[in-house]
Design an enzyme around this catalytic site. Structure first.
Site, PDB file in Angstrom:
ATOM      1  CB  VAL A  47      -0.619   0.104   1.569  1.00 33.95           C
ATOM      2  CG1 VAL A  47      -2.024   1.695   1.104  1.00 33.95           C
ATOM      3  CG2 VAL A  47      -1.556  -1.687   0.914  1.00 33.95           C
ATOM      4  N   PRO A  48       0.813   2.319  -0.958  1.00 34.67           N
ATOM      5  CG  PRO A  48       0.952   3.031  -3.118  1.00 34.67           C
ATOM      6  CD  PRO A  48      -0.188   1.589  -2.223  1.00 34.67           C
ATOM      7  CB  CYS A  49       2.681   5.417   2.674  1.00 34.36           C
ATOM      8  SG  CYS A  49       3.894   3.945   3.504  1.00 34.36           S
ATOM      9  CG  HIS A  50       6.497   4.619  -2.037  1.00 29.98           C
ATOM     10  ND1 HIS A  50       6.265   3.643  -1.859  1.00 29.98           N
ATOM     11  CD2 HIS A  50       7.003   4.597  -3.252  1.00 29.98           C
ATOM     12  CE1 HIS A  50       5.470   2.762  -2.656  1.00 29.98           C
ATOM     13  NE2 HIS A  50       6.428   3.829  -3.572  1.00 29.98           N
TER      14      HIS A  50
END
Length: 199
Positions: free
Chosen positions: A162-165
């Site tokens: 889950v790409p919080c970056h």
């Protein structure tokens, strides 16, 4: 890669540690899917993560091997099968494959606003793109909640997948990151958002 270990309890939860381009990642899964990804997963960090998982799922200490005798850990919905799928997906990702992670997710380590934001992020911000905290707040119908979106990113139990970056400050700066700024830069560079360093 370390062997898959499975805990026994009310909810079956398996875990493994995978070496990646950003260091060791602890992956944990239940029958529902991947439930946790932890950065820098060696020694004390790994042990703390396993203690939190044990407390959350009411599990005993990890057992050696794939699971209790007679368990069907090879079944499509088993924790071990989800870990195998997640491991392959991560290898593809770090190899440059731009597709989404084809791994079922167990959202039980989050809830409420945080879960809404993280689900929106996973569904609508693909590989190689970014979004601002404010824009993500608008997308979930809470335009005044940009700071709360930042808190949700910091509490993300499934980073990378889950790409919080991919969430940046409104100024375009990369902002903070639970895995460290160098990790965030590495992920954004891998996805082509940032240029490769010259040296």
């Amino acid at each position: 890669m370390e062997p898959v270990n499975e805990t026994a309890g009310a909810v079956s939860c398996a875990w493994t540690v995978r070496d990646t381009a950003i260091g060791p990642l602890l992956l944990a899964a239940t029958e529902k899917g991947l439930v946790n990804v932890v950065f820098h997963a060696r020694g004390h960090v790994r042990d703390q993560a396993l203690a939190r998982l044990s407390g959350r799922f009411g599990t005993a200490a990890p057992l050696d091997g794939a699971g209790p005798a007679g368990s069907d850990t090879g079944a499509p919905s088993s924790p071990a099968a989800h870990l195998e799928s997640a491991g392959r997906a991560l290898a593809d990702y770090f190899g440059g494959a731009p597709g989404p992670f084809p791994v079922p997710l167990d959202w039980s380590l989050t809830g409420g606003f945080h879960e809404r934001v993280l689900r929106e992020l996973a569904a609508s911000v693909p590989y190689g793109t970014t979004v601002g905290y404010q824009d993500l707040a608008v997308r979930v119908g809470e335009p005044g909640a940009a700071r709360a979106v930042g808190v949700a990113m910091g509490a993300n139990p499934l980073p990378v997948v889950v790409p919080c970056h991919r969430v940046l400050e409104s100024s375009g700066r990369i902002g903070g990151f639970g895995g460290g700024l160098e990790t965030k830069r590495t992920l954004l560079t891998l996805e082509g958002v940032l240029p490769e360093p010259l040296f």
